[in-house]
Enzyme design. Structure first.
Site, PDB file in Angstrom:
ATOM      1  CB  SER A 151      -0.669  -0.308   1.838  1.00 20.04           C
ATOM      2  OG  SER A 151      -1.760   1.013   1.784  1.00 20.04           O
ATOM      3  CE1 TYR A 164      -3.567  -2.243   5.478  1.00 22.25           C
ATOM      4  CE2 TYR A 164      -3.163   0.229   4.725  1.00 22.25           C
ATOM      5  CZ  TYR A 164      -3.433  -1.277   4.356  1.00 22.25           C
ATOM      6  OH  TYR A 164      -3.503  -1.401   3.150  1.00 22.25           O
TER       7      TYR A 164
END
Length: 273
Positions: A151, A164
């Site tokens: 990501s 995250y």
């Protein structure tokens, strides 16, 4: 003048073909995973569609003439079971695509240990187990490829994404280390780093207003679709990427390349330097 370049020209058009190769797809059930299953199958791969939800694994496998497999791949015992069963299901493991990942929003000051640990399990642990447990089977068959979904949150900051982002950054570091260690075994390891992808889950979360914001913020002026990420994964798994390893391919429509601050003064004359 006579050309001195007589090097062989590859069959580029067939570079995406994966006929007869067995690919384990972790998180195949929906969104990017479902599109990746279709992409791999369309190019000839035998896909083992792995998901935690039995119905999702079965539905996607039926769509792509693949094989469903149900289990929790954050468990070492389950990944070892997957390795043991793969030969009989898809004829052996020639590649692994790992889609699994999810974020829960929280300020850093509010993160508890349980939520921190959850992020590292759902983002990173399964990739570590797959690389450790599944790649020896690939090496025994002469090599292969691994591609994971990272990501842009692991490359830059994102609001409420501390855990995250840290886990995704760790995932990309793991990819680089694995590429170096597994390269001599002819195993390539790469990652794709999307921005916001308009999966069913994200669509339900952000809605039409959120979609409009994403479109406005993206230089290509549309949202990323699961197929966009699946296409990048397909390239990295294919022979067209035969000399690509240890890399993270950013697929975000140009969002991380733009100047991050809005500049409304650009629509009127200015002498600012």
């Amino acid at each position: 003048m006579t050309s001195t370049d007589n090097t062989p020209v590859p069959d580029y058009a067939n570079g995406l073909r994966m006929d007869g190769r067995g690919i384990v797809l972790l998180g195949a059930g929906q969104g990017i995973g479902r599109q990746a299953a279709h992409a791999l199958s369309a190019c000839g791969a035998r896909v083992l569609c792995v998901d935690l939800v039995p119905d999702l694994a079965k539905e996607v496998a039926a769509e792509v003439d693949g094989v469903p497999w149900v289990g929790d791949v954050t468990s070492r015992a389950e990944v070892e079971r997957l390795r043991a069963e793969a030969d009989g299901l898809i004829g052996g493991i020639d590649g692994v695509v790992d889609i699994i990942g999810m974020a829960r929003y929280a300020e850093l000051s509010e993160l508890g240990d349980d939520l921190w640990n959850w992020h590292f399990d759902i983002v990173l642990r399964h990739a570590y187990l797959a690389l450790q447990v599944l790649t020896p089977a690939m090496a025994a068959r002469g090599g292969g490829a691994v591609a994971v979904v990272a990501s842009v949150s692991g490359l830059s900051s994102a609001p409420l994404h501390a855990a995250y982002g840290a886990a995704k950054a760790g995932l990309m570091s793991l990819v680089r280390s694995a590429a170096v260690e597994l390269g001599p075994k002819r195993i390539r390891v790469n990652a794709v780093a999307p921005g916001v992808v308009w999966t069913p889950r994200v669509s339900n979360l952000l809605g039409p207003e959120g979609e409009a914001v994403q479109i406005e913020n993206t230089p290509l002026h549309r949202v990323a679709l699961p197929a966009d990420i699946a296409s990048a994964l397909l390239f990295l798994m294919s022979d067209l990427a035969s000399f690509v390893t240890g890399q993270t391919l950013v697929v975000d429509g140009g969002v991380t390349s733009k100047f991050p601050f809005p500049m409304p003064f650009l629509d009127r004359p200015t002498d600012a330097g």
